[in-house]
Design a protein around this motif. Sequence first.
Motif, PDB file in Angstrom:
ATOM      1  N   PHE A  53       0.922  -1.238   0.017  1.00 19.73           N
ATOM      2  CA  PHE A  53      -0.075  -0.143   0.058  1.00 19.73           C
ATOM      3  C   PHE A  53       0.885   1.198   0.108  1.00 19.73           C
ATOM      4  O   PHE A  53       1.773   1.365   0.748  1.00 19.73           O
ATOM      5  CB  PHE A  53      -0.828  -0.061   1.319  1.00 19.73           C
ATOM      6  CG  PHE A  53      -1.963  -0.636   1.314  1.00 19.73           C
ATOM      7  CD1 PHE A  53      -3.417  -0.286   0.851  1.00 19.73           C
ATOM      8  CD2 PHE A  53      -1.993  -2.207   1.675  1.00 19.73           C
ATOM      9  CE1 PHE A  53      -4.521  -1.118   0.863  1.00 19.73           C
ATOM     10  CE2 PHE A  53      -3.086  -3.188   1.688  1.00 19.73           C
ATOM     11  CZ  PHE A  53      -4.402  -2.596   1.200  1.00 19.73           C
ATOM     12  N   HIS A  54       0.661   2.165  -0.816  1.00 16.35           N
ATOM     13  CA  HIS A  54       1.509   3.254  -0.677  1.00 16.35           C
ATOM     14  C   HIS A  54       0.472   4.434  -0.889  1.00 16.35           C
ATOM     15  O   HIS A  54      -0.821   4.455  -1.194  1.00 16.35           O
ATOM     16  CB  HIS A  54       2.015   3.726  -2.296  1.00 16.35           C
ATOM     17  CG  HIS A  54       2.701   5.054  -2.323  1.00 16.35           C
ATOM     18  ND1 HIS A  54       3.969   5.354  -1.426  1.00 16.35           N
ATOM     19  CD2 HIS A  54       2.350   6.183  -2.860  1.00 16.35           C
ATOM     20  CE1 HIS A  54       4.052   6.583  -1.689  1.00 16.35           C
ATOM     21  NE2 HIS A  54       3.442   7.148  -2.640  1.00 16.35           N
ATOM     22  N   ILE A  80       2.023  -7.251   4.887  1.00 15.47           N
ATOM     23  CA  ILE A  80       1.711  -5.767   4.250  1.00 15.47           C
ATOM     24  C   ILE A  80       2.917  -4.953   4.427  1.00 15.47           C
ATOM     25  O   ILE A  80       3.550  -4.813   5.481  1.00 15.47           O
ATOM     26  CB  ILE A  80       0.361  -5.269   4.807  1.00 15.47           C
ATOM     27  CG1 ILE A  80      -0.713  -6.164   4.599  1.00 15.47           C
ATOM     28  CG2 ILE A  80       0.185  -3.920   4.358  1.00 15.47           C
ATOM     29  CD1 ILE A  80      -2.049  -5.651   5.029  1.00 15.47           C
ATOM     30  N   VAL A  81       3.238  -4.232   3.310  1.00 14.42           N
ATOM     31  CA  VAL A  81       4.323  -3.087   3.417  1.00 14.42           C
ATOM     32  C   VAL A  81       3.614  -1.858   2.988  1.00 14.42           C
ATOM     33  O   VAL A  81       2.685  -1.773   2.186  1.00 14.42           O
ATOM     34  CB  VAL A  81       5.394  -3.446   2.390  1.00 14.42           C
ATOM     35  CG1 VAL A  81       6.289  -2.053   2.247  1.00 14.42           C
ATOM     36  CG2 VAL A  81       6.241  -4.384   3.028  1.00 14.42           C
ATOM     37  N   VAL A  82       3.758  -0.715   3.802  1.00 13.76           N
ATOM     38  CA  VAL A  82       3.214   0.490   3.632  1.00 13.76           C
ATOM     39  C   VAL A  82       4.296   1.492   3.451  1.00 13.76           C
ATOM     40  O   VAL A  82       5.414   1.691   4.170  1.00 13.76           O
ATOM     41  CB  VAL A  82       2.320   1.151   5.084  1.00 13.76           C
ATOM     42  CG1 VAL A  82       2.112   2.547   4.865  1.00 13.76           C
ATOM     43  CG2 VAL A  82       0.939   0.255   4.906  1.00 13.76           C
ATOM     44  N   ALA A  99       1.462  -3.447   9.591  1.00 15.72           N
ATOM     45  CA  ALA A  99       2.350  -3.233   8.347  1.00 15.72           C
ATOM     46  C   ALA A  99       3.752  -2.949   8.754  1.00 15.72           C
ATOM     47  O   ALA A  99       4.034  -2.286   9.801  1.00 15.72           O
ATOM     48  CB  ALA A  99       1.771  -2.480   7.316  1.00 15.72           C
ATOM     49  N   ASP A 100       4.885  -3.337   7.857  1.00 16.14           N
ATOM     50  CA  ASP A 100       5.889  -2.596   8.000  1.00 16.14           C
ATOM     51  C   ASP A 100       5.784  -1.316   7.291  1.00 16.14           C
ATOM     52  O   ASP A 100       5.624  -1.341   6.030  1.00 16.14           O
ATOM     53  CB  ASP A 100       6.965  -3.531   7.398  1.00 16.14           C
ATOM     54  CG  ASP A 100       7.309  -4.727   8.087  1.00 16.14           C
ATOM     55  OD1 ASP A 100       7.781  -4.609   9.193  1.00 16.14           O
ATOM     56  OD2 ASP A 100       7.152  -5.855   7.585  1.00 16.14           O
ATOM     57  N   VAL A 101       6.708  -0.387   7.619  1.00 20.82           N
ATOM     58  CA  VAL A 101       6.262   1.011   7.158  1.00 20.82           C
ATOM     59  C   VAL A 101       7.587   1.629   6.907  1.00 20.82           C
ATOM     60  O   VAL A 101       8.639   1.825   7.731  1.00 20.82           O
ATOM     61  CB  VAL A 101       5.398   1.932   8.021  1.00 20.82           C
ATOM     62  CG1 VAL A 101       5.024   3.523   7.591  1.00 20.82           C
ATOM     63  CG2 VAL A 101       3.989   1.324   8.705  1.00 20.82           C
ATOM     64  N   PHE A 102       7.710   2.241   5.471  1.00 18.07           N
ATOM     65  CA  PHE A 102       8.881   2.889   5.014  1.00 18.07           C
ATOM     66  C   PHE A 102       8.360   4.021   4.121  1.00 18.07           C
ATOM     67  O   PHE A 102       7.304   4.389   3.893  1.00 18.07           O
ATOM     68  CB  PHE A 102       9.676   1.999   3.953  1.00 18.07           C
ATOM     69  CG  PHE A 102       9.914   0.546   4.720  1.00 18.07           C
ATOM     70  CD1 PHE A 102      10.933   0.350   5.708  1.00 18.07           C
ATOM     71  CD2 PHE A 102       9.034  -0.558   4.222  1.00 18.07           C
ATOM     72  CE1 PHE A 102      11.027  -0.966   6.297  1.00 18.07           C
ATOM     73  CE2 PHE A 102       9.253  -1.795   4.960  1.00 18.07           C
ATOM     74  CZ  PHE A 102      10.175  -1.933   5.814  1.00 18.07           C
ATOM     75  N   TYR A 103       9.585   5.052   4.308  1.00 10.39           N
ATOM     76  CA  TYR A 103       9.499   6.133   3.275  1.00 10.39           C
ATOM     77  C   TYR A 103       9.620   5.345   1.897  1.00 10.39           C
ATOM     78  O   TYR A 103      10.453   4.446   1.689  1.00 10.39           O
ATOM     79  CB  TYR A 103      10.765   7.028   3.290  1.00 10.39           C
ATOM     80  CG  TYR A 103      10.088   8.131   4.464  1.00 10.39           C
ATOM     81  CD1 TYR A 103       9.501   9.064   3.984  1.00 10.39           C
ATOM     82  CD2 TYR A 103      10.958   8.047   5.568  1.00 10.39           C
ATOM     83  CE1 TYR A 103       9.397  10.206   4.890  1.00 10.39           C
ATOM     84  CE2 TYR A 103      10.671   9.391   6.577  1.00 10.39           C
ATOM     85  CZ  TYR A 103      10.089   9.871   6.197  1.00 10.39           C
ATOM     86  OH  TYR A 103       9.692  11.183   7.026  1.00 10.39           O
ATOM     87  N   LEU A 104       8.800   6.005   0.619  1.00  4.70           N
ATOM     88  CA  LEU A 104       9.189   5.546  -0.382  1.00  4.70           C
ATOM     89  C   LEU A 104      10.547   5.986  -1.247  1.00  4.70           C
ATOM     90  O   LEU A 104      10.611   7.247  -0.993  1.00  4.70           O
ATOM     91  CB  LEU A 104       7.874   6.082  -1.445  1.00  4.70           C
ATOM     92  CG  LEU A 104       8.037   5.375  -2.792  1.00  4.70           C
ATOM     93  CD1 LEU A 104       7.770   3.984  -3.052  1.00  4.70           C
ATOM     94  CD2 LEU A 104       6.978   6.221  -3.798  1.00  4.70           C
ATOM     95  N   PRO A 105      11.236   5.160  -1.580  1.00  5.00           N
ATOM     96  CA  PRO A 105      12.536   5.678  -2.088  1.00  5.00           C
ATOM     97  C   PRO A 105      12.178   6.529  -3.500  1.00  5.00           C
ATOM     98  O   PRO A 105      11.035   6.460  -4.159  1.00  5.00           O
ATOM     99  CB  PRO A 105      13.357   4.523  -2.646  1.00  5.00           C
ATOM    100  CG  PRO A 105      12.739   3.566  -1.718  1.00  5.00           C
ATOM    101  CD  PRO A 105      11.460   3.899  -1.326  1.00  5.00           C
ATOM    102  N   ILE A 125      -1.394  -1.257  -4.144  1.00  2.00           N
ATOM    103  CA  ILE A 125      -2.742  -0.653  -3.988  1.00  2.00           C
ATOM    104  C   ILE A 125      -2.217   1.060  -3.599  1.00  2.00           C
ATOM    105  O   ILE A 125      -1.714   1.423  -2.606  1.00  2.00           O
ATOM    106  CB  ILE A 125      -3.434  -0.997  -3.056  1.00  2.00           C
ATOM    107  CG1 ILE A 125      -3.982  -2.543  -3.024  1.00  2.00           C
ATOM    108  CG2 ILE A 125      -4.695  -0.149  -2.781  1.00  2.00           C
ATOM    109  CD1 ILE A 125      -4.659  -3.226  -2.086  1.00  2.00           C
ATOM    110  N   PHE A 126      -2.571   1.867  -4.544  1.00  2.00           N
ATOM    111  CA  PHE A 126      -2.107   3.249  -4.529  1.00  2.00           C
ATOM    112  C   PHE A 126      -3.818   4.002  -4.199  1.00  2.00           C
ATOM    113  O   PHE A 126      -4.563   3.705  -4.758  1.00  2.00           O
ATOM    114  CB  PHE A 126      -1.493   4.053  -5.533  1.00  2.00           C
ATOM    115  CG  PHE A 126      -0.109   3.612  -5.580  1.00  2.00           C
ATOM    116  CD1 PHE A 126       0.829   4.730  -6.035  1.00  2.00           C
ATOM    117  CD2 PHE A 126       0.470   2.590  -5.519  1.00  2.00           C
ATOM    118  CE1 PHE A 126       2.090   4.600  -5.895  1.00  2.00           C
ATOM    119  CE2 PHE A 126       1.672   2.205  -5.749  1.00  2.00           C
ATOM    120  CZ  PHE A 126       2.568   3.304  -5.928  1.00  2.00           C
TER     121      PHE A 126
END
Length: 410
Positions: A53-54, A80-82, A99-105, A125-126
Motif C-alpha cells: 500500500f502506498h 503488508i508493506v506501507v 504493516a512494515d512502514v517505510f518512506y518510498l525511495p 494499491i495506491f
Amino acid sequence: MKLLYIIGIWTYTLLIRIFSLFNPKAKLFITGRKNIFSIIAQKINPAEKHVWFHFASLGEFEQGRPVLEKLKTLYPAKKIVVTFFSPSGYEIRKNYALADVFYLPIDTPANAKRFIANINPEMAIFTKYEFWHFYFKELKDQGVPLYVISGIFRESQAFFKWYGGFYRNILKSVTYFFVQNEESKRLLNSIGLKNVIINGDTRFDRVYENAQSPKQLSLIENFIGSSPILVCGSTWPEDEKILSTLPEKYPDWKFIIAPHEIHESHIESIEKQFPVGSVRFSVFSSADQMPNAEHQTLIIDNIGMLSSLYQYGKVAYIGGGFGTGIHNTLEAAAFGIPVIFGPKYDKFQEAKDLIAIGAAKSISSPEEVINAFNGFIENKTAAEEARKYVADKKGATDQIISMITKSDQP
C-alpha cells in the motif's frame, strides 16, 4: 518527456536537500530515506509475498486504511508493506501495527527495480493520488496487479491535455481504477481507459466506523462540562484569525482548536489570538487537573486526537479553506455535526454535497463565520443530514476487497 520527468525528479530532490538545511519537514524527507534499502532489508524477507500500500501522506492513509484493515482481517497471514511519500504521513504512522512502514525511495529506474524486488509484492494499491512512472512500469513489467482506489481525476490534469502522452502512459500500467465520481470515469474513458468503476470514497467507511466507536477522552469531557462545543480541526493562521472573534460573542460556548501545525510558534500565535481563558492540552496530565469553568478555549498541542474530538462537538470548523484547500470534513459529518470552512473547497466533492443538503457553509470573513455559526445553532436538521450523508455513502471498501481478491480479475 521521459527525460524531463527524470530531470524534474532530481531537481525536486536537490531542492528538498537545500530546504532541509532549515526546514524540519524537508530534513525528515531526506534523513528518512537515508540507507532506506538497508532498513528495508532488515525487516523484509524478499522470498515472501507482500501486499504493498502506498500513500502520499496521512490523509491518504486514512482514506485507504479501511481497505488495508479489512484485507488483514480477512487474510491475517498476508504480510503488508506501507510506504509514504511525505513525512507528515510516515512520522505519525511509522509504528502502525498491521504493516512494515517505510518512506518510498525516490522514483528512479534503479530504485523502483530494487524496491519491488525487495518487497516482492503480490499486488500494489495506491490511494487517490501519486502516479510514479518507474514504479508503475516495474510493476507492469513484473506482472504485479496495480490498483488505484478512491481515485479522483480533473480535466485540468496533464493526463487529459494534448501534451500529456507520457502521463497517459503511466496510467496504462494500472490494472483497475476505483474512482469516486462519474466525471473521473468519463475522463479516463476519454483517453481509452475502460478498466474503471465508480466505487465512491473509502473515507466514508473509515469515518463511519470511527463514529460508531470513538475513543472516549476523559480529560476533554472534564473540560467541556455541560457547555456546547465548537471543534476547530486542522486550522491554519488564517482560520484562527477569523475564529478568534467567536469566544467573546458566545460566552456560553467552549472552543477546542486542533491546529494543523503544532510547532511552538504556531501555538503561541493561537494563544495571543485567544488571550482570555485559553489553555494548552499539554499543561494537564490527569482529569483532576483539567480546568473547566475558568477556561473557554482548549488548544490541542499534539497530533492524533482530532478524529475523536468531533464526538463532543455541536458544530465544527474545518481548516485549510484559505490555503490550498480544506481538510477532512467527513470526520465531523460522521458524528452528525454541521461544518463550516473557508472558500477553497472546489476540489472536494463531499464539501459541495454537504453544502447542497444544508449541512455545511463556506465563509470568507468574520461576519460570515458568525452568520454561519448562528445558522447552525438554530438549525435542528443539519446534524442529521450530515450523519445520513456519510451513512448512505459507505460500502466502497467491501466492493474493492471483493474485486482485488478475485482470481479472475476483470
